[in-house]
Enzyme design. Structure first.
Site, PDB file in Angstrom:
ATOM      1  N   GLU A 190      21.458  31.586  97.218  1.00 32.59           N
ATOM      2  CA  GLU A 190      21.840  32.988  97.391  1.00 32.59           C
ATOM      3  C   GLU A 190      21.043  33.645  98.510  1.00 32.59           C
ATOM      4  OE1 GLU A 190      21.930  32.064  92.887  1.00 32.59           O
ATOM      5  OE2 GLU A 190      20.873  31.399  94.688  1.00 32.59           O
ATOM      6  N   CYS A 225      19.353  32.878  89.192  1.00 34.40           N
ATOM      7  CA  CYS A 225      18.149  33.018  88.368  1.00 34.40           C
ATOM      8  C   CYS A 225      17.747  34.476  88.246  1.00 34.40           C
ATOM      9  CB  CYS A 225      17.010  32.182  88.946  1.00 34.40           C
ATOM     10  SG  CYS A 225      16.441  32.725  90.573  1.00 34.40           S
ATOM     11  N   CYS A 245      16.917  35.688  92.105  1.00 36.20           N
ATOM     12  CA  CYS A 245      18.053  35.856  93.027  1.00 36.20           C
ATOM     13  C   CYS A 245      18.908  37.061  92.637  1.00 36.20           C
ATOM     14  CB  CYS A 245      18.894  34.592  93.046  1.00 36.20           C
ATOM     15  SG  CYS A 245      18.061  33.195  93.838  1.00 36.20           S
ATOM     16  N   LEU A 292      14.918  -3.048  95.779  1.00 35.74           N
ATOM     17  CA  LEU A 292      15.445  -1.830  95.148  1.00 35.74           C
ATOM     18  C   LEU A 292      15.159  -0.589  95.995  1.00 35.74           C
ATOM     19  CD1 LEU A 292      14.579  -2.456  91.384  1.00 35.74           C
ATOM     20  CD2 LEU A 292      16.692  -2.980  92.608  1.00 35.74           C
ATOM     21  N   ARG A 308      18.559   1.431 101.919  1.00 39.38           N
ATOM     22  CA  ARG A 308      18.815   1.039 103.296  1.00 39.38           C
ATOM     23  C   ARG A 308      20.265   1.401 103.635  1.00 39.38           C
ATOM     24  NH1 ARG A 308      16.742  -2.972 100.454  1.00 39.38           N
ATOM     25  NH2 ARG A 308      18.642  -4.226 100.454  1.00 39.38           N
TER      26      ARG A 308
END
Length: 365
Positions: free
Chosen positions: A51, A75, A84, A204, A207
């Protein structure tokens, strides 16, 4: 037009994926006379919310009497940034269209109420299902205090994840593998069993795409992980956690920790594996709200049997092995009515493969 503007807010929000954790992804679109005059999204944890980012793109005079479209309730509390709702009210916005309420008890309807009390018109529920799906990991974390669990399987047409002698590179095509790397970048953690480490020695890592990999977790009840494993290297770049039990040798624990990896000693389950409930609780405590489970069969089966799986993604290649390692083991299903049922199912082409994407619980609009 409302749906189109909300779709635009959702697309903006997605730009923050992997960057705003543990906050939700939020996009905001400011509209006046049916034209977009400004837009923004939450780009970085601790940075301006969507916002505020949108309001900063336009003068106070122009923002007055405009309508703001946001995928998530704004919020109303002080956190790393001011509320916000205060900025929206101060900007003179006449109407706020919200995709879905924020499940966080600190917000949960309070943002909507604050806007209404200030005379701002509020509409809630435009593309609500899509807005909740966007932040499904955040919703589950807030509402259930559990991580959002995605299982990813790469298999042959006859449901094998490796040949009989344990070879699995590569079952699926390059396009599917690239999508898996994107999934890794979108989750806080990626998890495998130690047998996958022993068989494939995977990194893991992420890439082929921009993004960083999540924390690597290995389920290893007796701490069999070799100290030379790729998963124990480069801990300063990508952290590894070995989840083991009291059966682990103390000297081996010390040696693994010397590589820079963490070792979690957790309770055992009845099947001699790691008790997943304890693992999920520890993950949440450490700030991991989503996990991508990548293998192997024993892990897939245990996670599915635990009843906590949210999403299953299967890449099926146009290949038949005849014999090999099954993707999923016994789930004690005796009749079709006892089978795991998936909702919100999507089937897509993925290069030469087929991608199945389904949820075990459907988010209702």
């Amino acid at each position: 037009m409302k749906k189109e503007f909300m779709k635009r807010a959702i697309r903006l929000a997605q730009k923050g994926r992997g960057q705003v954790h543990p906050n939700p992804m939020v996009g905001a679109v400011l509209v006046k006379d049916d034209l977009v005059i400004a837009e923004g999204y939450h780009a970085l944890f601790g940075g301006p919310h969507a916002e505020i980012a949108a309001l900063s793109q336009v003068s106070p005079v122009k923002s007055r009497k405009s309508t703001m479209y946001i995928n998530l309730e704004p919020c109303v509390h002080h956190g790393k940034t001011p509320p916000c709702t205060e900025a929206i009210i101060k900007a003179g916005i006449k109407k706020v269209v919200i995709g879905t309420e924020d499940p966080n008890p600190k917000v949960s309807g309070r943002g909507i109420l604050a806007l209404k009390k200030a005379g701002v018109e509020v509409e809630v529920g435009i593309l609500g299902n899509e807005c909740r799906r966007l932040n499904e990991a955040f919703f589950k974390f807030i509402q259930q205090k559990q991580p959002f669990v995605t299982i990813k399987i790469a298999q042959s047409l006859d449901g094998k994840i490796a040949t009989e002698n344990g070879l699995s590179r590569w079952i699926t095509c390059e396009i599917s593998r690239k999508k898996v790397h994107r999934m890794r970048a979108e989750h806080d953690a990626v998890m495998v069993g130690v047998n996958t480490v022993l068989r494939d020695d995977p990194e893991l890592s992420v890439r082929h795409i921009k993004g960083k990999g999540g924390i690597r977790i290995v389920l290893d009840t007796t701490l069999k992980v070799p100290l030379s494993s790729k998963i124990l290297k480069n801990q300063d770049v990508q952290k590894t956690i070995i989840a083991t039990s009291s059966k682990a040798d103390p000297e081996k624990i010390h040696a693994v920790r010397k590589t820079g990896a963490d070792v979690w000693i957790l309770p055992e389950a009845a099947n001699s594996g790691i008790r997943l409930k304890s693992l999920w609780s520890r993950m949440i405590k450490e700030g991991m709200i989503s996990v991508l489970v990548e293998g192997g069969c024993r892990v897939f089966t245990s996670v599915l049997a635990s009843g906590i799986t949210d999403r299953l993604v299967i890449f099926t290649a146009p290949k038949i092995f005849g014999s090999g390692l099954d993707a999923i083991g016994d789930l004690n299903v005796k009749k079709p009515s006892e089978a795991l049922q998936f909702n919100s199912v999507k089937w897509k082409a993925s290069g030469t493969d087929i991608m199945f994407d389904g949820r075990l619980e459907c988010l209702q609009d």
